[in-house]
Enzyme design. Sequence first.
Site, short mmCIF file in Angstrom:
data_model
loop_
_atom_site.label_atom_id
_atom_site.label_comp_id
_atom_site.label_asym_id
_atom_site.label_seq_id
_atom_site.Cartn_x
_atom_site.Cartn_y
_atom_site.Cartn_z
N CYS A 1 -62.34 2.76 -3.10
CA CYS A 1 -63.00 3.43 -1.98
C CYS A 1 -62.90 2.54 -0.74
O CYS A 1 -63.90 2.14 -0.15
CB CYS A 1 -64.45 3.73 -2.34
N CYS B 1 -58.62 8.23 -3.63
CA CYS B 1 -59.50 9.19 -4.29
C CYS B 1 -58.92 9.74 -5.59
O CYS B 1 -59.65 10.08 -6.52
CB CYS B 1 -59.81 10.35 -3.34
N CYS C 1 -60.11 7.65 -8.54
CA CYS C 1 -61.50 7.18 -8.49
C CYS C 1 -62.30 7.74 -9.65
O CYS C 1 -62.23 8.94 -9.94
CB CYS C 1 -62.14 7.61 -7.17
N GLU D 1 -71.84 -15.80 -3.99
CA GLU D 1 -72.40 -14.73 -3.16
C GLU D 1 -72.62 -15.19 -1.72
O GLU D 1 -72.41 -14.42 -0.78
CB GLU D 1 -73.70 -14.21 -3.77
#
Length: 347
Positions: free
Chosen positions: A200, A207, A210, A47
Amino acid sequence: MCEKMTQQAADLLDWYDIHAREMPWRVGPAARQDGVRPDPYHIWLSEVMLQQTTVAAVKDYFVKFVTRWPAVSDLANAEDGDVMAAWAGLGYYARARNLLKCARVVAQEYGGVFPDTYEALLKLPGIGPYTAAAVSAIAFGRRAVVLDGNVERVMARYYRVLDPLPASKETLRALADGLTPDRRCGDYAQAVMDLGATICTPRSPACGICPWMTDCAARLAGDAASLPRKTPKAAKPIRLGVAYVAERADGAVLLERRPDKGLLGGMLGWPGSVWQEMPHDMDPPVDADWQDRGEVRHTFTHFHLRLQVRFAQDVRGTPEVGSFLPRERFSPADLPTVMRKAWDLCR
DNA sequence: AAGGCGGGGGA
DNA sequence: TCCCCAGCCTT
Protein backbone atom coordinates in the site's frame (compact mmCIF):
# COMPACT_ATOMS: atom_id res chain seq x y z
CA MET A 1 -11.62 -16.37 27.11
CA CYS A 2 -12.83 -14.48 24.09
CA GLU A 3 -9.90 -12.91 22.31
CA LYS A 4 -10.73 -10.48 19.57
CA MET A 5 -9.36 -11.02 16.11
CA THR A 6 -11.06 -9.47 13.11
CA GLN A 7 -10.99 -11.31 9.83
CA GLN A 8 -8.86 -8.51 8.41
CA ALA A 9 -6.26 -8.95 11.15
CA ALA A 10 -6.22 -12.70 10.65
CA ASP A 11 -5.76 -12.30 6.90
CA LEU A 12 -2.98 -9.78 7.42
CA LEU A 13 -1.15 -12.04 9.89
CA ASP A 14 -1.38 -14.91 7.40
CA TRP A 15 0.18 -12.65 4.81
CA TYR A 16 2.87 -11.54 7.27
CA ASP A 17 3.80 -15.13 8.12
CA ILE A 18 4.78 -15.58 4.49
CA HIS A 19 6.08 -12.15 3.51
CA ALA A 20 7.71 -10.68 6.63
CA ARG A 21 10.90 -8.90 5.67
CA GLU A 22 14.24 -9.64 7.31
CA MET A 23 15.52 -6.82 9.48
CA PRO A 24 18.49 -6.82 11.87
CA TRP A 25 16.26 -6.03 14.86
CA ARG A 26 13.63 -8.66 14.09
CA VAL A 27 13.54 -12.18 15.51
CA GLY A 28 13.00 -14.60 12.65
CA PRO A 29 10.30 -17.29 12.66
CA ALA A 30 12.74 -20.11 13.50
CA ALA A 31 14.24 -18.33 16.50
CA ARG A 32 10.75 -17.32 17.57
CA GLN A 33 9.79 -20.99 17.59
CA ASP A 34 12.67 -21.56 20.00
CA GLY A 35 11.21 -18.98 22.37
CA VAL A 36 13.57 -16.15 21.49
CA ARG A 37 12.00 -12.79 22.33
CA PRO A 38 12.96 -9.48 20.76
CA ASP A 39 15.44 -7.45 22.81
CA PRO A 40 13.60 -4.31 24.04
CA TYR A 41 16.82 -2.33 23.62
CA HIS A 42 17.03 -3.37 19.97
CA ILE A 43 13.36 -2.61 19.33
CA TRP A 44 13.58 0.80 21.00
CA LEU A 45 16.79 1.71 19.16
CA SER A 46 15.39 0.65 15.80
CA GLU A 47 12.11 2.48 16.33
CA VAL A 48 13.85 5.73 17.24
CA MET A 49 16.07 5.41 14.16
CA LEU A 50 13.01 4.64 12.03
CA GLN A 51 11.24 7.87 13.00
CA GLN A 52 10.76 9.62 9.64
CA THR A 53 13.51 7.43 8.22
CA THR A 54 13.36 4.46 5.85
CA VAL A 55 14.34 0.92 6.76
CA ALA A 56 17.10 0.94 4.14
CA ALA A 57 18.72 4.03 5.64
CA VAL A 58 18.55 2.66 9.19
CA LYS A 59 19.99 -0.86 8.81
CA ASP A 60 23.70 -0.05 8.82
CA TYR A 61 23.35 2.51 11.61
CA PHE A 62 21.48 0.00 13.74
CA VAL A 63 24.18 -2.65 13.33
CA LYS A 64 26.88 -0.08 14.07
CA PHE A 65 25.17 1.02 17.28
CA VAL A 66 24.45 -2.44 18.73
CA THR A 67 27.95 -3.63 17.85
CA ARG A 68 29.55 -0.69 19.60
CA TRP A 69 27.02 -0.46 22.45
CA PRO A 70 25.56 -3.98 22.96
CA ALA A 71 23.28 -3.02 25.87
CA VAL A 72 21.39 0.08 26.88
CA SER A 73 23.77 0.52 29.84
CA ASP A 74 26.71 0.64 27.42
CA LEU A 75 24.99 3.38 25.47
CA ALA A 76 24.20 5.23 28.70
CA ASN A 77 27.93 5.27 29.53
CA ALA A 78 28.99 6.53 26.09
CA GLU A 79 30.45 9.97 25.48
CA ASP A 80 27.98 12.45 23.99
CA GLY A 81 30.33 13.29 21.12
CA ASP A 82 30.79 9.63 20.19
CA VAL A 83 27.05 9.08 19.94
CA MET A 84 26.51 12.25 17.91
CA ALA A 85 29.33 11.21 15.58
CA ALA A 86 27.86 7.74 15.16
CA TRP A 87 24.49 9.31 14.32
CA ALA A 88 25.98 11.73 11.77
CA GLY A 89 24.20 11.45 8.42
CA LEU A 90 21.00 9.97 9.78
CA GLY A 91 19.36 13.33 10.37
CA TYR A 92 16.96 14.75 12.97
CA TYR A 93 19.78 15.04 15.49
CA ALA A 94 17.47 15.75 18.42
CA ARG A 95 16.75 12.03 18.21
CA ALA A 96 20.36 11.23 19.09
CA ARG A 97 20.37 13.61 22.04
CA ASN A 98 17.10 12.16 23.32
CA LEU A 99 18.36 8.63 22.66
CA LEU A 100 21.24 9.24 25.05
CA LYS A 101 18.98 10.91 27.60
CA CYS A 102 16.59 7.98 27.43
CA ALA A 103 19.37 5.39 27.77
CA ARG A 104 20.62 7.16 30.89
CA VAL A 105 17.15 7.27 32.44
CA VAL A 106 16.64 3.57 31.75
CA ALA A 107 20.09 2.72 33.12
CA GLN A 108 19.87 4.83 36.24
CA GLU A 109 16.17 4.83 37.14
CA TYR A 110 15.10 1.45 35.78
CA GLY A 111 18.26 -0.56 36.46
CA GLY A 112 18.92 -1.01 32.77
CA VAL A 113 15.54 -2.67 32.11
CA PHE A 114 13.07 -0.93 29.82
CA PRO A 115 9.61 -0.31 31.30
CA ASP A 116 7.05 -2.54 29.60
CA THR A 117 3.92 -0.39 29.45
CA TYR A 118 2.79 2.23 26.96
CA GLU A 119 2.26 4.82 29.70
CA ALA A 120 5.74 4.41 31.20
CA LEU A 121 7.47 4.33 27.82
CA LEU A 122 5.65 7.48 26.74
CA LYS A 123 7.30 9.43 29.54
CA LEU A 124 10.83 8.67 28.32
CA PRO A 125 12.76 11.23 26.24
CA GLY A 126 12.28 10.83 22.50
CA ILE A 127 9.41 8.37 22.87
CA GLY A 128 6.08 9.68 21.62
CA PRO A 129 2.74 8.00 20.97
CA TYR A 130 3.96 6.01 17.97
CA THR A 131 7.18 4.69 19.50
CA ALA A 132 5.55 3.86 22.84
CA ALA A 133 2.92 1.83 21.01
CA ALA A 134 5.45 0.10 18.77
CA VAL A 135 7.82 -0.87 21.59
CA SER A 136 5.05 -2.05 23.91
CA ALA A 137 3.58 -4.21 21.15
CA ILE A 138 6.73 -5.55 19.48
CA ALA A 139 9.01 -5.93 22.49
CA PHE A 140 6.42 -6.77 25.15
CA GLY A 141 3.48 -8.24 23.26
CA ARG A 142 0.99 -5.70 24.57
CA ARG A 143 -1.99 -4.53 22.57
CA ALA A 144 -1.31 -1.05 21.26
CA VAL A 145 -2.51 1.01 18.32
CA VAL A 146 0.49 1.89 16.17
CA LEU A 147 -0.27 4.86 13.97
CA ASP A 148 2.51 6.01 11.68
CA GLY A 149 2.51 7.29 8.13
CA ASN A 150 2.06 3.78 6.76
CA VAL A 151 -0.92 2.94 8.95
CA GLU A 152 -2.53 6.30 8.25
CA ARG A 153 -2.31 5.61 4.53
CA VAL A 154 -3.61 2.05 4.82
CA MET A 155 -6.59 3.13 6.95
CA ALA A 156 -7.40 6.10 4.73
CA ARG A 157 -7.60 3.76 1.77
CA TYR A 158 -9.23 0.72 3.33
CA TYR A 159 -12.04 2.88 4.74
CA ARG A 160 -11.77 5.52 2.00
CA VAL A 161 -11.40 8.48 4.33
CA LEU A 162 -11.61 11.55 2.11
CA ASP A 163 -10.95 14.20 4.77
CA PRO A 164 -7.35 15.44 4.54
CA LEU A 165 -4.55 14.92 7.05
CA PRO A 166 -3.62 16.04 9.60
CA ALA A 167 -7.21 16.85 10.60
CA SER A 168 -8.33 13.27 9.93
CA LYS A 169 -5.67 11.73 12.16
CA GLU A 170 -7.98 10.90 15.07
CA THR A 171 -10.48 9.33 12.71
CA LEU A 172 -7.73 7.15 11.28
CA ARG A 173 -6.59 6.21 14.77
CA ALA A 174 -10.08 5.04 15.72
CA LEU A 175 -10.28 2.95 12.56
CA ALA A 176 -6.86 1.43 13.25
CA ASP A 177 -7.97 0.65 16.80
CA GLY A 178 -10.95 -1.25 15.48
CA LEU A 179 -8.73 -3.60 13.46
CA THR A 180 -6.01 -4.15 16.07
CA PRO A 181 -6.21 -7.67 17.59
CA ASP A 182 -5.32 -8.49 21.18
CA ARG A 183 -3.03 -11.37 20.37
CA ARG A 184 0.06 -11.51 18.17
CA CYS A 185 0.20 -7.79 18.92
CA GLY A 186 3.80 -7.29 17.85
CA ASP A 187 3.39 -9.24 14.65
CA TYR A 188 0.26 -7.29 13.75
CA ALA A 189 1.97 -3.96 14.38
CA GLN A 190 4.83 -4.89 12.08
CA ALA A 191 2.52 -6.49 9.55
CA VAL A 192 0.34 -3.44 9.03
CA MET A 193 3.42 -1.25 8.65
CA ASP A 194 5.01 -3.74 6.24
CA LEU A 195 1.79 -3.65 4.25
CA GLY A 196 2.04 0.12 3.94
CA ALA A 197 5.73 0.01 3.11
CA THR A 198 5.59 -2.72 0.45
CA ILE A 199 2.05 -3.05 -0.95
CA CYS A 200 0.00 0.00 0.00
CA THR A 201 2.72 2.42 -1.11
CA PRO A 202 2.19 6.17 -1.55
CA ARG A 203 2.40 6.42 -5.37
CA SER A 204 1.26 3.25 -7.06
CA PRO A 205 -0.16 0.73 -4.61
CA ALA A 206 -0.03 -2.93 -5.61
CA CYS A 207 -3.71 -3.50 -4.96
CA GLY A 208 -3.74 -6.68 -7.05
CA ILE A 209 -1.63 -8.57 -4.50
CA CYS A 210 -2.93 -6.94 -1.32
CA PRO A 211 -4.28 -9.27 1.38
CA TRP A 212 -7.05 -6.71 2.02
CA MET A 213 -7.98 -6.12 -1.61
CA THR A 214 -11.44 -7.65 -1.52
CA ASP A 215 -12.81 -5.18 1.02
CA CYS A 216 -10.69 -2.08 0.42
CA ALA A 217 -13.09 0.81 -0.23
CA ALA A 218 -10.55 2.91 -2.13
CA ARG A 219 -9.59 0.02 -4.40
CA LEU A 220 -13.26 -0.59 -5.15
CA ALA A 221 -13.71 3.14 -5.86
CA GLY A 222 -10.52 3.23 -7.93
CA ASP A 223 -8.88 6.15 -6.11
CA ALA A 224 -6.49 4.46 -3.72
CA ALA A 225 -3.45 6.28 -5.12
CA SER A 226 -5.02 9.65 -4.33
CA LEU A 227 -5.36 8.86 -0.62
CA PRO A 228 -4.69 10.01 1.99
CA ARG A 229 -5.39 13.59 1.02
CA LYS A 230 -3.19 16.19 2.68
CA THR A 231 -3.50 19.90 3.25
CA PRO A 232 -0.96 21.72 1.04
CA LYS A 233 2.41 22.70 2.46
CA ALA A 234 4.10 26.06 2.14
CA ALA A 235 6.91 26.40 -0.41
CA LYS A 236 10.48 26.22 0.89
CA PRO A 237 12.40 29.50 0.83
CA ILE A 238 16.07 29.73 -0.21
CA ARG A 239 18.54 30.74 2.48
CA LEU A 240 22.11 31.90 1.90
CA GLY A 241 25.20 31.51 4.05
CA VAL A 242 28.97 31.31 4.24
CA ALA A 243 31.13 28.56 5.78
CA TYR A 244 34.86 28.75 6.53
CA VAL A 245 36.96 25.59 6.34
CA ALA A 246 40.35 26.26 7.95
CA GLU A 247 43.18 23.72 7.88
CA ARG A 248 46.44 24.05 9.76
CA ALA A 249 49.76 22.86 8.40
CA ASP A 250 49.63 19.86 10.77
CA GLY A 251 46.25 18.87 9.30
CA ALA A 252 44.08 20.06 12.19
CA VAL A 253 40.75 21.57 11.12
CA LEU A 254 38.73 24.36 12.69
CA LEU A 255 35.32 23.14 13.89
CA GLU A 256 32.72 24.25 16.38
CA ARG A 257 30.12 22.32 18.33
CA ARG A 258 26.67 23.65 17.46
CA PRO A 259 24.30 24.48 20.32
CA ASP A 260 21.99 21.64 21.38
CA LYS A 261 18.86 23.51 20.41
CA GLY A 262 18.11 24.32 16.82
CA LEU A 263 19.30 23.19 13.43
CA LEU A 264 21.92 20.40 13.48
CA GLY A 265 21.89 20.75 17.26
CA GLY A 266 24.78 19.12 19.08
CA MET A 267 26.68 18.36 15.88
CA LEU A 268 30.08 19.57 14.72
CA GLY A 269 30.18 22.16 11.95
CA TRP A 270 32.38 24.69 10.18
CA PRO A 271 32.32 28.23 11.55
CA GLY A 272 30.27 30.55 9.38
CA SER A 273 27.48 33.04 9.04
CA VAL A 274 23.88 32.61 9.98
CA TRP A 275 21.71 31.22 7.18
CA GLN A 276 19.03 33.64 6.06
CA GLU A 277 17.20 34.74 2.94
CA MET A 278 18.83 38.18 2.72
CA PRO A 279 22.43 38.16 1.39
CA HIS A 280 25.07 38.99 3.95
CA ASP A 281 28.65 38.21 4.88
CA MET A 282 30.81 37.56 7.88
CA ASP A 283 34.41 38.05 8.89
CA PRO A 284 36.56 34.90 8.76
CA PRO A 285 37.04 33.10 12.08
CA VAL A 286 40.81 33.37 11.76
CA ASP A 287 43.22 35.50 9.76
CA ALA A 288 44.37 33.60 6.66
CA ASP A 289 44.54 33.58 2.88
CA TRP A 290 40.94 32.55 2.09
CA GLN A 291 40.00 31.15 -1.30
CA ASP A 292 36.52 30.69 -2.69
CA ARG A 293 35.68 27.01 -3.22
CA GLY A 294 32.20 27.49 -4.66
CA GLU A 295 28.77 26.61 -3.37
CA VAL A 296 27.13 23.72 -1.58
CA ARG A 297 23.42 23.14 -2.09
CA HIS A 298 21.46 21.32 0.54
CA THR A 299 17.77 21.03 1.42
CA PHE A 300 16.51 20.89 4.99
CA THR A 301 13.00 20.21 6.19
CA HIS A 302 11.77 23.73 5.66
CA PHE A 303 14.29 25.58 3.48
CA HIS A 304 16.85 25.23 0.69
CA LEU A 305 20.39 26.28 1.57
CA ARG A 306 23.07 27.70 -0.74
CA LEU A 307 26.28 27.78 1.24
CA GLN A 308 29.36 29.61 -0.02
CA VAL A 309 32.45 27.67 1.04
CA ARG A 310 35.77 29.39 1.71
CA PHE A 311 38.95 27.45 2.39
CA ALA A 312 42.34 28.28 3.87
CA GLN A 313 45.42 26.08 4.28
CA ASP A 314 48.48 26.39 6.50
CA VAL A 315 46.50 28.60 8.84
CA ARG A 316 48.43 30.14 11.73
CA GLY A 317 47.06 32.13 14.61
CA THR A 318 44.31 31.70 17.14
CA PRO A 319 40.68 31.45 15.93
CA GLU A 320 38.00 33.69 17.35
CA VAL A 321 35.37 30.95 17.16
CA GLY A 322 35.59 27.17 17.35
CA SER A 323 38.73 25.17 18.01
CA PHE A 324 41.19 23.14 15.98
CA LEU A 325 40.59 19.41 15.98
CA PRO A 326 43.69 17.24 15.29
CA ARG A 327 43.51 15.42 11.97
CA GLU A 328 43.65 12.01 13.65
CA ARG A 329 40.54 12.87 15.66
CA PHE A 330 38.63 14.26 12.69
CA SER A 331 36.57 12.07 10.44
CA PRO A 332 34.37 13.68 7.76
CA ALA A 333 31.83 10.93 8.40
CA ASP A 334 31.22 12.42 11.85
CA LEU A 335 29.79 15.58 10.27
CA PRO A 336 26.18 16.22 9.28
CA THR A 337 25.78 15.90 5.56
CA VAL A 338 25.80 19.59 4.65
CA MET A 339 29.10 20.04 6.53
CA ARG A 340 30.58 16.97 4.87
CA LYS A 341 29.61 18.39 1.46
CA ALA A 342 31.49 21.59 2.31
CA TRP A 343 34.54 19.54 3.32
CA ASP A 344 34.38 17.60 0.05
CA LEU A 345 34.55 20.89 -1.86
CA CYS A 346 37.89 21.61 -0.18
CA ARG A 347 39.52 18.27 -1.02
C1' DA B 1 -2.45 23.81 16.88
C1' DA B 2 1.51 24.89 14.39
C1' DG B 3 6.13 24.96 13.27
C1' DG B 4 11.07 23.27 13.60
C1' DC B 5 13.81 19.58 12.61
C1' DG B 6 17.73 15.80 7.90
C1' DG B 7 18.49 13.10 4.52
C1' DG B 8 17.95 9.91 0.83
C1' DG B 9 15.32 7.46 -2.67
C1' DG B 10 11.62 7.11 -6.00
C1' DA B 11 8.59 8.92 -9.59
C1' DT C 1 11.74 18.84 -9.12
C1' DC C 2 8.53 17.26 -5.60
C1' DC C 3 6.98 13.95 -2.24
C1' DC C 4 7.50 10.63 1.11
C1' DC C 5 9.21 8.45 5.11
C1' DA C 6 8.01 2.83 11.48
C1' DG C 7 7.50 11.27 14.60
C1' DC C 8 8.89 14.12 18.57
C1' DC C 9 9.39 18.36 20.95
C1' DT C 10 8.62 23.17 21.80
C1' DT C 11 5.92 27.21 21.78
